[in-house]
Design an enzyme around this catalytic site. Sequence first.
Site, mmCIF file in Angstrom:
data_model
loop_
_atom_site.group_PDB
_atom_site.id
_atom_site.type_symbol
_atom_site.label_atom_id
_atom_site.label_comp_id
_atom_site.label_asym_id
_atom_site.label_seq_id
_atom_site.Cartn_x
_atom_site.Cartn_y
_atom_site.Cartn_z
ATOM 1 N N LYS A 113 -12.925 -15.163 8.149
ATOM 2 C CA LYS A 113 -13.914 -14.257 8.759
ATOM 3 C C LYS A 113 -15.295 -14.458 8.143
ATOM 4 O O LYS A 113 -16.296 -14.584 8.844
ATOM 5 C CB LYS A 113 -13.485 -12.784 8.594
ATOM 6 N N ARG B 48 -10.578 -1.608 10.202
ATOM 7 C CA ARG B 48 -9.311 -2.046 9.618
ATOM 8 C C ARG B 48 -8.196 -1.043 9.829
ATOM 9 O O ARG B 48 -7.089 -1.265 9.341
ATOM 10 C CB ARG B 48 -9.523 -2.213 8.118
ATOM 11 N N ARG C 234 -9.004 -20.094 -3.792
ATOM 12 C CA ARG C 234 -10.312 -19.499 -4.005
ATOM 13 C C ARG C 234 -10.346 -18.706 -5.306
ATOM 14 O O ARG C 234 -11.365 -18.655 -6.000
ATOM 15 C CB ARG C 234 -10.681 -18.584 -2.828
ATOM 16 N N ARG D 248 -13.221 -13.037 -7.637
ATOM 17 C CA ARG D 248 -12.772 -11.837 -6.910
ATOM 18 C C ARG D 248 -11.480 -11.324 -7.527
ATOM 19 O O ARG D 248 -10.490 -12.028 -7.608
ATOM 20 C CB ARG D 248 -12.575 -12.152 -5.418
ATOM 21 N N ARG E 152 -2.417 -7.306 0.059
ATOM 22 C CA ARG E 152 -3.497 -7.281 1.065
ATOM 23 C C ARG E 152 -2.953 -7.653 2.440
ATOM 24 O O ARG E 152 -3.306 -7.029 3.447
ATOM 25 C CB ARG E 152 -4.622 -8.251 0.653
HETATM 26 P P1 AP5 Z 1 -13.005 -16.478 4.035
HETATM 27 O O1 AP5 Z 1 -13.992 -16.962 5.020
HETATM 28 O O2 AP5 Z 1 -13.479 -15.846 2.786
HETATM 29 O O3 AP5 Z 1 -11.927 -15.532 4.768
HETATM 30 P P2 AP5 Z 1 -11.963 -13.969 5.015
HETATM 31 O O4 AP5 Z 1 -11.164 -13.750 6.241
HETATM 32 O O5 AP5 Z 1 -13.360 -13.487 4.973
HETATM 33 O O6 AP5 Z 1 -11.122 -13.518 3.740
HETATM 34 P P3 AP5 Z 1 -11.383 -12.331 2.709
HETATM 35 O O7 AP5 Z 1 -10.647 -12.681 1.468
HETATM 36 O O8 AP5 Z 1 -12.807 -11.997 2.593
HETATM 37 O O9 AP5 Z 1 -10.607 -11.224 3.469
HETATM 38 P P4 AP5 Z 1 -10.354 -9.758 3.197
HETATM 39 O O10 AP5 Z 1 -10.295 -9.253 4.577
HETATM 40 O O11 AP5 Z 1 -9.165 -9.537 2.345
HETATM 41 O O12 AP5 Z 1 -11.580 -9.276 2.299
HETATM 42 P P5 AP5 Z 1 -12.685 -8.174 2.451
HETATM 43 O O13 AP5 Z 1 -13.795 -8.575 1.605
HETATM 44 O O14 AP5 Z 1 -12.924 -7.887 3.877
HETATM 45 O O15 AP5 Z 1 -12.065 -17.717 3.683
HETATM 46 C C1 AP5 Z 1 -11.048 -17.603 2.704
HETATM 47 C C2 AP5 Z 1 -10.930 -18.939 1.959
HETATM 48 O O16 AP5 Z 1 -10.477 -19.948 2.864
HETATM 49 C C3 AP5 Z 1 -12.254 -19.439 1.381
HETATM 50 O O17 AP5 Z 1 -12.024 -20.057 0.159
HETATM 51 C C4 AP5 Z 1 -12.738 -20.434 2.443
HETATM 52 O O18 AP5 Z 1 -13.555 -21.427 1.895
HETATM 53 C C5 AP5 Z 1 -11.425 -21.001 2.955
HETATM 54 N N1 AP5 Z 1 -11.490 -21.413 4.363
HETATM 55 C C6 AP5 Z 1 -12.169 -20.810 5.379
HETATM 56 N N2 AP5 Z 1 -11.975 -21.468 6.555
HETATM 57 C C7 AP5 Z 1 -11.132 -22.504 6.276
HETATM 58 C C8 AP5 Z 1 -10.541 -23.540 7.073
HETATM 59 N N3 AP5 Z 1 -10.784 -23.638 8.380
HETATM 60 N N4 AP5 Z 1 -9.718 -24.413 6.461
HETATM 61 C C9 AP5 Z 1 -9.475 -24.302 5.126
HETATM 62 N N5 AP5 Z 1 -9.992 -23.356 4.310
HETATM 63 C C10 AP5 Z 1 -10.817 -22.460 4.892
HETATM 64 O O19 AP5 Z 1 -11.964 -6.882 1.841
HETATM 65 C C11 AP5 Z 1 -11.678 -6.791 0.469
HETATM 66 C C12 AP5 Z 1 -11.150 -5.401 0.141
HETATM 67 O O20 AP5 Z 1 -12.182 -4.432 0.398
HETATM 68 C C13 AP5 Z 1 -9.957 -4.903 0.970
HETATM 69 O O21 AP5 Z 1 -8.734 -5.332 0.419
HETATM 70 C C14 AP5 Z 1 -10.127 -3.389 0.870
HETATM 71 O O22 AP5 Z 1 -9.716 -2.904 -0.372
HETATM 72 C C15 AP5 Z 1 -11.650 -3.231 0.942
HETATM 73 N N6 AP5 Z 1 -12.135 -3.067 2.305
HETATM 74 C C16 AP5 Z 1 -13.020 -3.887 2.956
HETATM 75 N N7 AP5 Z 1 -13.254 -3.439 4.192
HETATM 76 C C17 AP5 Z 1 -12.494 -2.320 4.352
HETATM 77 C C18 AP5 Z 1 -12.293 -1.432 5.433
HETATM 78 N N8 AP5 Z 1 -12.920 -1.604 6.608
HETATM 79 N N9 AP5 Z 1 -11.443 -0.389 5.260
HETATM 80 C C19 AP5 Z 1 -10.809 -0.194 4.075
HETATM 81 N N10 AP5 Z 1 -10.952 -1.012 3.024
HETATM 82 C C20 AP5 Z 1 -11.797 -2.071 3.157
HETATM 83 MG MG MG Z 2 -14.383 -11.993 3.841
#
Ligand code: AP5
Ligand code: MG
Length: 192
Positions: A14, A89, A128, A134, A146
Site C-alpha cells: 500500500k 480498517r 523489511r 518499525r 497484524r
Molecule cells: P509496503 O509498501 O510498506 O506495504 P504496506 O501495505 O504499506 O505495509 P505496512 O507494513 O505499512 O502495512 P500495515 O497495514 O501493517 O501498516 P500501517 O502503517 O498501515 O511494502 C511492504 C514491504 O514490501 C516493503 O519492504 C516494500 O519495499 C516491499 N514491497 C512492496 N511492493 C513489493 C513488490 N511488488 N514486490 C516485492 N516487495 C515489495 O499500520 C501499522 C499499525 O498502525 C497497525 O498495526 C495499527 O496498530 C495502527 N493503525 C494504522 N492505521 C490504523 C487504523 N486505520 N485503525 C486502527 N489502527 C491503525
Molecule cells: Mg504502509
Amino acid sequence: MFNLILFGPPGSGKGTQSEKLIEKYGLMHLATGNILREEIANKTALGLSAKGFMDRGELVPDEVVIGMIRSAIENNPGIRGFLFDGFPRTVAQSVALDNLLAEKDAQIDLVLALQVSEDELIDRLINRGKTSGRTDDVNENIIRARIGEYENKTSPVAGHYSKSDKVVKVKGEGSIDDIFNQLTKEIDHKQN
Ligand code: AP5
Ligand code: MG
C-alpha cells in the site's frame, strides 16, 4: 473530488504504490499508520496512547483514527481527492468515513484491493524488519498478529464497499511497476 482507498493486508504494498499514485493523480496521501508513527516520534499524548497497540500488532481504537481522518479532511478543503492507505480498517471506520465525505458532497469512488499470499507478506515484512526500525516488523509473531487483525476486522471493509460495486482486486505480486500499471489502468477506467 476523486477519493480512492488502497486496500490490502500488512506488507501488500500500500505504502509503496501510494507514493507513485499520489504523484500521478495529484491526490493527498492519508496513511493512518504513518501519522501514528509521527505522533509516537513526537511523543504526543495521541502517540503514547497508540504505541502499545501498534507494538503488539493490534489495531488502535476506532475513535483515535477517525478523529485523525476527520481533522485531515476538514483541514484540506478544495483538494482534488484523497488516497486512503491503511484506513478504513474496520466497518465502523468505513461508515464514519462515508459520513465525513458525504458532508463534503463526496464519496469513496474506488477501492483497489491488493492480493498477496500470506507467505509473501511474511517474507516481505521480516525482510523489511532487518532495516526499517518499525517495532511491529521485529518478529514473526507480531507480523502474524497484524495479519490476524486484518483477517478478522479489516477484510469485512471490502464487503462494505462491494455492496456498492466499488471494489476491484489487483494482483499485488510481481514487479512494483507492473502492479502500478494495473492500478492506474483501473483508476483511468473509473475516471473515464
Ligand atoms: P509496503 O509498501 O510498506 O506495504 P504496506 O501495505 O504499506 O505495509 P505496512 O507494513 O505499512 O502495512 P500495515 O497495514 O501493517 O501498516 P500501517 O502503517 O498501515 O511494502 C511492504 C514491504 O514490501 C516493503 O519492504 C516494500 O519495499 C516491499 N514491497 C512492496 N511492493 C513489493 C513488490 N511488488 N514486490 C516485492 N516487495 C515489495 O499500520 C501499522 C499499525 O498502525 C497497525 O498495526 C495499527 O496498530 C495502527 N493503525 C494504522 N492505521 C490504523 C487504523 N486505520 N485503525 C486502527 N489502527 C491503525
Ligand atoms: Mg504502509
